[in-house]
Write a protein that holds these residues in place. Structure first.
Motif, PDB file in Angstrom:
ATOM      1  N   TRP A 519       0.833  -1.204   0.000  1.00  0.00           N
ATOM      2  CA  TRP A 519       0.000   0.000   0.000  1.00  0.00           C
ATOM      3  C   TRP A 519       0.869   1.255   0.000  1.00  0.00           C
ATOM      4  CZ3 TRP A 519      -0.715   4.226   3.229  1.00  0.00           C
ATOM      5  CH2 TRP A 519      -1.857   4.996   3.013  1.00  0.00           C
ATOM      6  N   ALA A 520       1.922   1.247   0.791  1.00  0.00           N
ATOM      7  CA  ALA A 520       2.807   2.411   0.882  1.00  0.00           C
ATOM      8  C   ALA A 520       3.471   2.711  -0.456  1.00  0.00           C
ATOM      9  CB  ALA A 520       3.865   2.184   1.964  1.00  0.00           C
ATOM     10  N   VAL A 521       3.945   1.685  -1.144  1.00  0.00           N
ATOM     11  CA  VAL A 521       4.593   1.899  -2.445  1.00  0.00           C
ATOM     12  C   VAL A 521       3.588   2.436  -3.456  1.00  0.00           C
ATOM     13  CG1 VAL A 521       5.788   0.770  -4.362  1.00  0.00           C
ATOM     14  CG2 VAL A 521       6.367   0.161  -2.004  1.00  0.00           C
ATOM     15  N   LYS A 522       2.379   1.895  -3.441  1.00  0.00           N
ATOM     16  CA  LYS A 522       1.336   2.395  -4.354  1.00  0.00           C
ATOM     17  C   LYS A 522       1.048   3.875  -4.069  1.00  0.00           C
ATOM     18  CE  LYS A 522      -3.562   1.942  -5.451  1.00  0.00           C
ATOM     19  NZ  LYS A 522      -3.825   3.356  -5.063  1.00  0.00           N
ATOM     20  N   ASP A 526       1.576   7.139  -6.479  1.00  0.00           N
ATOM     21  CA  ASP A 526       0.478   8.082  -6.743  1.00  0.00           C
ATOM     22  C   ASP A 526       0.908   9.510  -6.403  1.00  0.00           C
ATOM     23  OD1 ASP A 526      -1.278   6.149  -7.640  1.00  0.00           O
ATOM     24  OD2 ASP A 526      -2.219   5.852  -5.681  1.00  0.00           O
ATOM     25  N   PHE A 527       1.631   9.649  -5.291  1.00  0.00           N
ATOM     26  CA  PHE A 527       2.121  10.968  -4.883  1.00  0.00           C
ATOM     27  C   PHE A 527       3.100  11.530  -5.915  1.00  0.00           C
ATOM     28  CE2 PHE A 527       5.732  13.161  -2.848  1.00  0.00           C
ATOM     29  CZ  PHE A 527       5.102  14.333  -2.472  1.00  0.00           C
ATOM     30  N   PHE A 528       4.044  10.692  -6.368  1.00  0.00           N
ATOM     31  CA  PHE A 528       5.011  11.140  -7.370  1.00  0.00           C
ATOM     32  C   PHE A 528       4.302  11.553  -8.666  1.00  0.00           C
ATOM     33  CE2 PHE A 528       8.408   8.203  -5.326  1.00  0.00           C
ATOM     34  CZ  PHE A 528       8.764   9.210  -4.442  1.00  0.00           C
ATOM     35  N   ARG A 529       3.261  10.815  -9.047  1.00  0.00           N
ATOM     36  CA  ARG A 529       2.541  11.161 -10.276  1.00  0.00           C
ATOM     37  C   ARG A 529       1.812  12.503 -10.125  1.00  0.00           C
ATOM     38  NH1 ARG A 529      -1.402   6.815 -12.934  1.00  0.00           N
ATOM     39  NH2 ARG A 529      -2.336   6.913 -10.861  1.00  0.00           N
ATOM     40  N   LYS A 530       1.192  12.725  -8.975  1.00  0.00           N
ATOM     41  CA  LYS A 530       0.522  14.013  -8.740  1.00  0.00           C
ATOM     42  C   LYS A 530       1.536  15.159  -8.772  1.00  0.00           C
ATOM     43  CE  LYS A 530      -3.222  12.082  -5.935  1.00  0.00           C
ATOM     44  NZ  LYS A 530      -3.752  11.933  -4.548  1.00  0.00           N
ATOM     45  N   HIS A 566      11.664  -7.091  -1.643  1.00  0.00           N
ATOM     46  CA  HIS A 566      10.809  -7.572  -2.735  1.00  0.00           C
ATOM     47  C   HIS A 566      10.965  -6.723  -3.993  1.00  0.00           C
ATOM     48  CE1 HIS A 566       8.985  -9.740   0.638  1.00  0.00           C
ATOM     49  NE2 HIS A 566       8.473 -10.541  -0.259  1.00  0.00           N
ATOM     50  N   SER A 567      12.013  -5.898  -4.021  1.00  0.00           N
ATOM     51  CA  SER A 567      12.406  -5.110  -5.194  1.00  0.00           C
ATOM     52  C   SER A 567      11.401  -4.034  -5.584  1.00  0.00           C
ATOM     53  CB  SER A 567      12.654  -6.031  -6.407  1.00  0.00           C
ATOM     54  OG  SER A 567      13.628  -7.005  -6.115  1.00  0.00           O
ATOM     55  N   LEU A 568      10.466  -3.702  -4.714  1.00  0.00           N
ATOM     56  CA  LEU A 568       9.524  -2.617  -5.000  1.00  0.00           C
ATOM     57  C   LEU A 568      10.201  -1.268  -4.805  1.00  0.00           C
ATOM     58  CD1 LEU A 568       6.377  -4.075  -3.201  1.00  0.00           C
ATOM     59  CD2 LEU A 568       7.003  -4.259  -5.617  1.00  0.00           C
ATOM     60  N   LEU A 569      11.065  -1.200  -3.810  1.00  0.00           N
ATOM     61  CA  LEU A 569      11.904  -0.025  -3.585  1.00  0.00           C
ATOM     62  C   LEU A 569      13.362  -0.443  -3.735  1.00  0.00           C
ATOM     63  CD1 LEU A 569      10.259   1.637  -0.433  1.00  0.00           C
ATOM     64  CD2 LEU A 569       9.988   2.314  -2.828  1.00  0.00           C
ATOM     65  N   LEU A 570      14.174   0.473  -4.216  1.00  0.00           N
ATOM     66  CA  LEU A 570      15.607   0.235  -4.357  1.00  0.00           C
ATOM     67  C   LEU A 570      16.343   1.227  -3.473  1.00  0.00           C
ATOM     68  CD1 LEU A 570      15.734  -0.092  -8.247  1.00  0.00           C
ATOM     69  CD2 LEU A 570      15.543  -1.943  -6.585  1.00  0.00           C
TER      70      LEU A 570
END
Length: 666
Positions: A519-522, A526-530, A566-570
């Motif tokens: 949820w946090a990564v999603k 979303d924040f970066f896109r806004k 889990h490679s969602l964040l680097l």
């Protein structure tokens, strides 16, 4: 072409001959076997890597089955080949042992642990004996002689290797059958409790294998290399047993252990020794596959591409630079900018979509100060719509200044072909502005080109193959293009990259045990896109953040670790220093393949520092609080540009090497 060279992205789907056939050396600059598997190392090694980094392919390539096949390909006896390679690879997969059988069903935890320890010892011994029998039978050397000193550890009499193998196998199969019977209602649990071990587990496989090797003149100096894969499938209690083996290696000239698994494989560093833990570096060495592959990933990817085509289709393309066939995203996007410019030449300023937005904001916030139409006319430049778009951004940057004077200066500079103001802004925000321009005119912002594919693959062979697979499908099923000879437009690549991005998100999030990390990564994406869609983005290519690990709770740090594992964040190898406090901050970015799904940049630029409250709201899934914090940050990027409570800016980098009018923008 009907046959897809890239459809198989998992080595677990390969049979043994295919493991050899599709092998590509991950790092051509150094001997990968010596660097990673390294049977000569006296220190036990853990080999960790994210999903899709090639662990299974690598480990199976160095297993006995592959050694046997390589010997046959070279017309050698396996004994001669083993003598040259100086090791026997014993590949053991945790899932193949069904390790989750060893618990419950009315049997005490302590008894299950003892059964598990005994079972693993049997497995380790049986695997080696079976391979020794194959080696000697192929060489027509008899094994029907008694093994000296075996009775010191086993049974009450001497025996030969064939008999020993049968006894060990029978004992191991007996446990399998008894555990299976426990699944039936009313099963007698004493069938497990009354198992009598053939040997003292404390003597373990180490001593028995050593005695066996000493009895065989031909291979007495060969090293048995145990390669244990999918370590994450063992429970924490089971891992204690393996940690103890690593902490107390025996007969290191003849026996070595390699543990392999995902980045989150290690559940504990505890051992069976009272209060003693497995120490990194001194007792075990950890190698991260991504670090090894990263050194030469582009060349590895090229070799992987050509190898798949050659070995699947029989087409040798080693002398063809296939990378030129992939249209670059920069070229495709700039072509669309030029298309917008041509269409806008016949359109009035007040009909241009970016000017309409600016006009509306001026009317809302500045209608009492300025002649808003005059401001629009001042920043008009019909020869290039991108310049007009970046001019609107300059207005938002100077929102609190006198916009009439500022835009008049822009107008006068442009008359003299002076675009220095636009160049400075473009150095940081050109691609964000082009992205916004395309959104306004309902055009796709393209990703594509070999370099983009390498960036979003991020040192992961499975991700790279997934992208190629989707490009192949787009070519063969949709456009009827030949992937190997035809020019592949960005539109085709972009569709394939989006499919791969969606696959990555679904596939790489399914194993995350705590959904708060997902949820946090999603929410972060979303924040970066806004932020990217805002009128005044504040950071260059915003896909990263930093925070102080000492300020937040252990629970939050663990959730962030989970997203990294889990490679969602680097995680950046370099920490960021806070400009105001000089404290070191942990810096993380989203995986670049997720950028495709969320329409974000694929390279890191500016990195905002999140406060303790922001990080905890995000990763502890405090939805209302995160909505407030993220909304406050986004408000600062849109009219009326409310002042930030905390303003930490990335270091400004300005380059005037490239003019705004140069169509070969970087």
């Amino acid at each position: 072409m009907d046959k897809n060279p890239f459809q198989n992205t998992k080595a677990s789907y390969f049979d043994d001959p295919e493991i050899i056939k599709f092998w590509v050396e991950p790092n051509s600059e150094e001997n990968f076997f010596k660097t990673v598997v390294n049977p000569d190392s006296s220190i036990p090694i853990r080999i960790l890597g994210g999903k899709g980094t090639g662990k299974t392919h690598i480990l199976r390539y160095f297993s006995f089955n592959s050694q046997l096949l390589r010997a046959k390909e070279n017309n050698q006896k396996i004994l001669n080949s083993i003598m040259q390679e100086q090791y026997i690879g014993v590949y053991i997969v945790a899932s193949g042992l069904s390790v989750n059988r060893f618990f419950g069903r009315g049997i005490s935890e302590e008894h299950w642990k003892n059964i598990f320890y005994y079972y693993i010892n049997l497995e380790f011994i049986e695997k080696v004996l079976k391979k020794i029998i194959v080696i000697y039978e192929e060489s027509e050397i008899s094994l029907k002689f008694n093994i000296p000193n075996i009775s010191s550890f086993l049974f009450d009499r001497e025996c030969n290797i064939l008999e020993l193998h049968q006894m060990i196998r029978k004992a191991r199969v007996d446990i399998d059958k008894k555990i299976a019977k426990l699944s039936f209602p009313g099963a007698d649990k004493t069938i497990i409790e009354n198992i009598e071990p053939l040997f003292d587990v404390q003597d373990s496989f180490y001593n028995i294998i050593k005695v066996v090797l000493d009895s065989l003149e031909e291979i007495k100096n060969i090293k048995v290399l145990y390669i244990i894969d999918e370590f994450e499938n063992f429970s924490a209690e089971q891992q204690k047993f393996f940690n103890t083996l690593l902490r107390h290696p025996k007969h290191i000239k003849n026996i070595a252990i390699r543990i392999s698994g995902r980045l989150y494989a290690n559940k504990t560093i505890e051992t069976l020794d009272s209060e003693e833990k497995l120490l990194q570096d001194s007792e075990v060495r950890t190698i991260y596959l991504e670090d090894i592959i990263e050194k030469n990933f582009k060349d590895f990817a090229i070799n992987l591409y050509t190898s798949r085509i050659k070995n699947t289709l029989g087409i040798d393309i080693e002398n063809i630079d296939f990378r030129k066939n992939f249209e670059k995203s920069k070229d495709a996007n700039l072509e669309n900018v030029n298309r917008i410019t041509e269409n806008n030449k016949s359109v009035s300023n007040l009909e241009k979509k970016y000017f309409i937005k600016l006009l509306n904001n001026l009317n809302i916030y500045h209608s009492d100060k300025y002649d808003v139409e005059e401001i629009i006319n001042n920043i008009s430049y019909k020869e290039n719509s991108y310049i007009e778009k970046i001019n609107t951004f300059l207005c938002y940057q100077k929102w609190s200044d006198n916009l009439s004077i500022f835009t008049y200066e822009i107008k006068e500079k442009m008359k003299k072909k002076d675009f220095s103001l636009q160049d400075v802004a473009s150095d940081k925000f050109m691609w964000d502005m082009i992205y916004q321009l395309f959104r306004e005119y309902r055009l796709s912002y393209y990703y594509g080109g070999f370099d983009d594919i390498i960036k979003v693959s991020r040192n992961n062979p499975r991700v790279f193959l997934s992208i190629l697979n989707n490009i192949f499908l787009e070519c063969s099923l949709g456009t009827k293009l030949n992937m190997y000879t035809d020019f592949i437009p960005c539109k085709v690549q972009n569709n394939a990259l989006l499919e791969s991005s969606l696959w990555f998100w679904n596939n790489f999030t399914e194993d995350v045990k705590d959904h708060r990390a997902v949820w946090a990564v999603k929410e972060l994406c979303d924040f970066f896109r806004k932020a990217r869609q805002s009128f005044k983005p504040s950071e260059k290519t915003l896909i990263s953040f930093a925070y102080n690990t000492n300020e937040v709770s252990r629970e939050v740090n663990n959730l962030i670790d989970m997203a990294v594992e889990h490679s969602l964040l680097l995680e950046s190898s370099q920490q960021r220093r806070d400009n105001s406090t000089s404290e070191l901050k942990r810096q993380l970015r989203i995986h670049p393949l997720l950028s495709i799904k969320w329409e974000l940049p694929i390279s890191v630029g500016g990195t905002p520092v999140f406060t303790k409250d922001e990080v905890e709201a995000l990763f502890l899934k405090k939805e209302e609080e995160w909505e407030i914090y993220s909304s406050e940050r986004i408000k600062q990027l849109n009219p009326p540009f409310e002042k930030k409570k905390r303003n930490i800016k990335a270091k400004k980098i300005v380059s005037n090497d490239t003019s705004i009018l140069d169509l070969n923008w970087d």
